[in-house]
Scaffold this motif. Structure first.
Motif, mmCIF file in Angstrom:
data_model
loop_
_atom_site.group_PDB
_atom_site.id
_atom_site.type_symbol
_atom_site.label_atom_id
_atom_site.label_comp_id
_atom_site.label_asym_id
_atom_site.label_seq_id
_atom_site.Cartn_x
_atom_site.Cartn_y
_atom_site.Cartn_z
ATOM 1 N N PRO A 106 0.832 -1.207 0.000
ATOM 2 C CA PRO A 106 0.000 0.000 0.000
ATOM 3 C C PRO A 106 0.858 1.245 0.000
ATOM 4 N N SER A 107 0.445 2.244 -0.734
ATOM 5 C CA SER A 107 1.196 3.491 -0.836
ATOM 6 C C SER A 107 0.971 4.351 0.391
ATOM 7 N N GLY A 108 1.834 5.355 0.557
ATOM 8 C CA GLY A 108 1.713 6.266 1.677
ATOM 9 C C GLY A 108 2.663 5.908 2.794
ATOM 10 N N PRO A 109 2.950 6.842 3.709
ATOM 11 C CA PRO A 109 3.878 6.571 4.804
ATOM 12 C C PRO A 109 3.297 5.575 5.781
ATOM 13 N N ARG A 110 4.157 4.662 6.259
ATOM 14 C CA ARG A 110 3.745 3.674 7.232
ATOM 15 C C ARG A 110 4.689 3.764 8.425
ATOM 16 N N LYS A 111 4.136 3.680 9.604
ATOM 17 C CA LYS A 111 4.957 3.680 10.801
ATOM 18 C C LYS A 111 5.624 2.324 10.969
ATOM 19 N N SER A 112 6.813 2.351 11.522
ATOM 20 C CA SER A 112 7.539 1.109 11.730
ATOM 21 C C SER A 112 6.824 0.264 12.768
ATOM 22 N N ALA A 113 6.807 -1.045 12.534
ATOM 23 C CA ALA A 113 6.117 -1.932 13.468
ATOM 24 C C ALA A 113 6.840 -2.017 14.799
ATOM 25 N N ASN A 114 8.138 -1.754 14.819
ATOM 26 C CA ASN A 114 8.914 -1.870 16.042
ATOM 27 C C ASN A 114 8.815 -0.634 16.920
ATOM 28 N N THR A 115 8.288 0.442 16.420
ATOM 29 C CA THR A 115 8.257 1.688 17.182
ATOM 30 C C THR A 115 6.862 2.010 17.676
ATOM 31 N N LEU A 116 5.999 1.004 17.794
ATOM 32 C CA LEU A 116 4.691 1.250 18.369
ATOM 33 C C LEU A 116 4.844 1.579 19.841
ATOM 34 N N GLY A 117 4.065 2.541 20.304
ATOM 35 C CA GLY A 117 4.168 2.967 21.691
ATOM 36 C C GLY A 117 5.035 4.200 21.815
ATOM 37 N N GLY A 118 5.527 4.448 23.025
ATOM 38 C CA GLY A 118 6.335 5.626 23.248
ATOM 39 C C GLY A 118 5.475 6.864 23.416
ATOM 40 N N VAL A 119 6.144 7.972 23.653
ATOM 41 C CA VAL A 119 5.468 9.259 23.865
ATOM 42 C C VAL A 119 5.969 10.229 22.816
ATOM 43 N N PRO A 120 5.103 10.859 22.054
ATOM 44 C CA PRO A 120 5.563 11.845 21.069
ATOM 45 C C PRO A 120 6.142 13.072 21.761
ATOM 46 N N ILE A 121 7.154 13.641 21.179
ATOM 47 C CA ILE A 121 7.811 14.801 21.772
ATOM 48 C C ILE A 121 6.893 16.013 21.689
ATOM 49 N N CYS A 122 6.955 16.835 22.713
ATOM 50 C CA CYS A 122 6.142 18.047 22.728
ATOM 51 C C CYS A 122 6.997 19.242 22.291
ATOM 52 N N LEU A 123 6.341 20.368 22.067
ATOM 53 C CA LEU A 123 7.029 21.561 21.574
ATOM 54 C C LEU A 123 8.057 22.060 22.581
ATOM 55 N N GLU A 124 7.708 22.086 23.859
ATOM 56 C CA GLU A 124 8.626 22.611 24.868
ATOM 57 C C GLU A 124 9.891 21.754 24.985
ATOM 58 N N THR A 125 9.728 20.430 24.929
ATOM 59 C CA THR A 125 10.897 19.555 24.998
ATOM 60 C C THR A 125 11.778 19.720 23.779
ATOM 61 N N ALA A 126 11.178 19.882 22.601
ATOM 62 C CA ALA A 126 11.961 20.080 21.386
ATOM 63 C C ALA A 126 12.766 21.374 21.450
ATOM 64 N N ILE A 127 12.164 22.436 21.966
ATOM 65 C CA ILE A 127 12.878 23.711 22.093
ATOM 66 C C ILE A 127 14.043 23.577 23.068
ATOM 67 N N ASP A 128 13.810 22.911 24.214
ATOM 68 C CA ASP A 128 14.878 22.734 25.196
ATOM 69 C C ASP A 128 16.008 21.862 24.643
ATOM 70 N N LEU A 129 15.654 20.850 23.864
ATOM 71 C CA LEU A 129 16.683 19.987 23.270
ATOM 72 C C LEU A 129 17.570 20.778 22.315
ATOM 73 N N ARG A 130 16.951 21.531 21.440
ATOM 74 C CA ARG A 130 17.739 22.293 20.474
ATOM 75 C C ARG A 130 18.595 23.350 21.165
ATOM 76 N N LYS A 131 18.102 23.938 22.235
ATOM 77 C CA LYS A 131 18.876 24.947 22.954
ATOM 78 C C LYS A 131 20.089 24.327 23.650
ATOM 79 N N ILE A 132 19.897 23.189 24.320
ATOM 80 C CA ILE A 132 20.996 22.607 25.078
ATOM 81 C C ILE A 132 22.020 21.944 24.172
ATOM 82 N N VAL A 133 21.608 21.532 22.974
ATOM 83 C CA VAL A 133 22.521 20.874 22.045
ATOM 84 C C VAL A 133 23.151 21.881 21.091
#
Length: 490
Positions: A106-133
């Motif tokens: 089937p066409s279109g993007p598919r999520k990897s079967a091994n990466t089911l679960g987890g927590v999606p990153i939020c905007l505040e965490t992404a900003i802090d990551l880019r700042k500290i790195v």
């Protein structure tokens, strides 16, 4: 009399139907033995009590004289003899349609079967990551950083144990992973034999070097999380949040899925299933590992390690996108301190009490670090403490005139027995494709190199010493180093 006759006829009819059911019981239910009489379980506490009373009741016989154990009042369907097992799967394989010899997915993007679960990153965490790195959420990684992964060298080449690196800032971080990978291959082998001792450990097969890389990634992340917890970042197809004026999309940070682990075995199994994301050309492996390392330590603890205040702008990457010393210390020791001295400094060079202690390296690391820069003032050279100079394993990440490398020995007693330090050999590895053959260094410290008598001749002799030898002599002062036929290239 007629009533009793009707009752006996009804009972006989019921018994005849029961006999027909017993004769065909072998064909009901999977796995039933035809010679084995099927029992009829009773449901409920009251039914079990009735069944017990039936067992204790006297046996009756049928009209034709055949014996009957008991006559149940309620006939239940037979159950299977085997207990059903619950099977857990990571995800279902994608549906494929086969048309002739061609399989259509089937066409279109598919999520990897091994990466089911987890927590999606939020905007505040992404900003802090880019700042500290990176120092800012507006600019992001260069093309060289994005292409950097933990790709192995050719297994049939001169360096089957090595990770291939690029000439960019990610090279220092990749060589830290290489140091722990060598630790897994040489000193922490799961299966030890006489054939794998010595230089045989540097010729692993595909399974061994893959296991070593998994162990290196897990050990570094688990050490950064103080051996209590850690975090692994994987990249998904879609962004986890929308555009924002405070953050510029880079195609990596906003697509992170965060997985937290509190057991080391679970971490190993997860990294084993998702190792391809750290090795594939389009996986941004070094960036994912860098983010995982920071989140394993937690952003707040990294800020505390950097001793950040309102006036400083400390970060893990330099302005040239090279790995800062704090990032190297974070990968080697689990703490992102920018200093290399032992313990904490309470006083400055003039003996004045500092406003707050300057934190250094508090314990011996698994792999060490050596530094040399010819541009420094000879009277004010950077000093590396003994915690980094004498690690638990004879493996050192080196930075010589801004170029990253790795020196290691196959003898574990080199860092625990001073008698071994009289004469020994070490290997030098850069991770670059320009290194075509292994570099073996023979080091002798008992007699040392010849020392000129006059100061002028001594200065001229020191200027002719290759920078790598100068770096090694910061650990073994005055050592005589032979390159064994290899021209000094650094």
């Amino acid at each position: 009399m007629a009533e009793m006759k009707n009752t006996s006829l009804a009972e006989r009819d019921q018994l005849n139907r029961l006999l027909k059911f017993l004769e065909t019981e072998a064909t009901i239910g999977p796995g039933n033995d035809p010679k084995r009489r099927t029992s009829f379980p009773m449901f409920g506490r009251r039914s079990m009590a009735n069944a017990t009373q039936m067992d204790m009741a006297p046996k009756r016989s049928l009209a034709n004289g055949s014996p009957l154990d008991y006559v149940p009042s309620i006939v239940s369907p037979p159950l299977t003899n085997h207990r059903m097992h619950t099977v857990y799967v990571d995800g279902w394989s994608p549906v494929a349609v086969k048309r002739g010899d061609t399989i259509l997915f089937p066409s279109g993007p598919r999520k990897s079967a091994n990466t089911l679960g987890g927590v999606p990153i939020c905007l505040e965490t992404a900003i802090d990551l880019r700042k500290i790195v990176y120092g800012t959420p507006i600019h992001s990684f260069s093309r060289e950083w994005r292409k950097s992964t933990f790709e192995f060298m050719c297994i049939d080449g001169q360096f089957p144990y090595g990770i291939q690196t690029l000439r960019c800032g990610a090279r220092g971080l990749a060589l830290c992973v290489q140091a722990y990978m060598l630790k897994q291959l040489i000193f922490d082998r799961e299966y030890k034999s006489s054939a794998l001792l010595g230089s045989g450990a540097l010729c692993p097969n595909e399974f061994e070097r893959r296991r070593a890389l998994i162990g290196a990634i897990c050990e570094i992340l688990w050490q950064a999380g103080e051996k209590k917890r850690c975090c692994v970042c994987l990249k998904e197809q879609e962004a986890c949040f929308g555009p924002d004026y405070r953050y510029k999309m880079d195609g990596i940070t906003e697509k992170l899925q965060l997985f937290e682990f509190k057991r080391y075995e679970d971490l190993q199994n997860f990294v084993k299933r998702n190792l391809e994301q750290f090795q594939s050309d389009s996986g941004n492996g070094c960036i994912l590992f860098l983010y995982s390392l920071v989140l394993s330590r937690t952003i707040q603890k990294v800020k505390d390690d950097l001793q950040e205040d309102h006036d400083s702008k400390l970060k893990l990457l330099t302005d040239m996108e090279d790995a800062d010393q704090s990032l190297i210390n974070l990968a080697l020791t689990g703490r992102a301190t920018p200093h290399m001295h032992n313990g904490d400094l309470l006083y400055d060079s003039k003996g004045q009490l500092l406003p707050k202690p300057v934190h250094g390296i508090k314990s011996r690391s698994q792999a060490g670090f050596l530094f040399w820069d010819k541009g420094e003032d000879p009277e004010k050279r950077t000093e590396v403490g003994s915690m980094l100079k004498t690690p638990k394993n004879p493996i050192w990440v080196t930075k010589v005139n801004g170029l990253w490398g790795l020196v290691f020995s196959l003898n574990p007693d080199l860092v625990s027995d001073w008698r071994v330090e009289n004469r020994f050999t070490m290997w030098y590895y850069t991770g670059l494709v320009t290194q075509v053959k292994p570099t073996l260094l023979s080091i002798e410290t008992r007699i040392g190199r010849p020392r000129p008598k006059t100061g002028l001749a001594r200065k001229e002799a020191e200027n002719k010493i290759p920078p790598l030898e100068q770096c090694i002599m910061t650990k073994w002062y005055g050592a005589d180093i032979k390159w064994n036929g290899t021209l000094p290239f650094i």
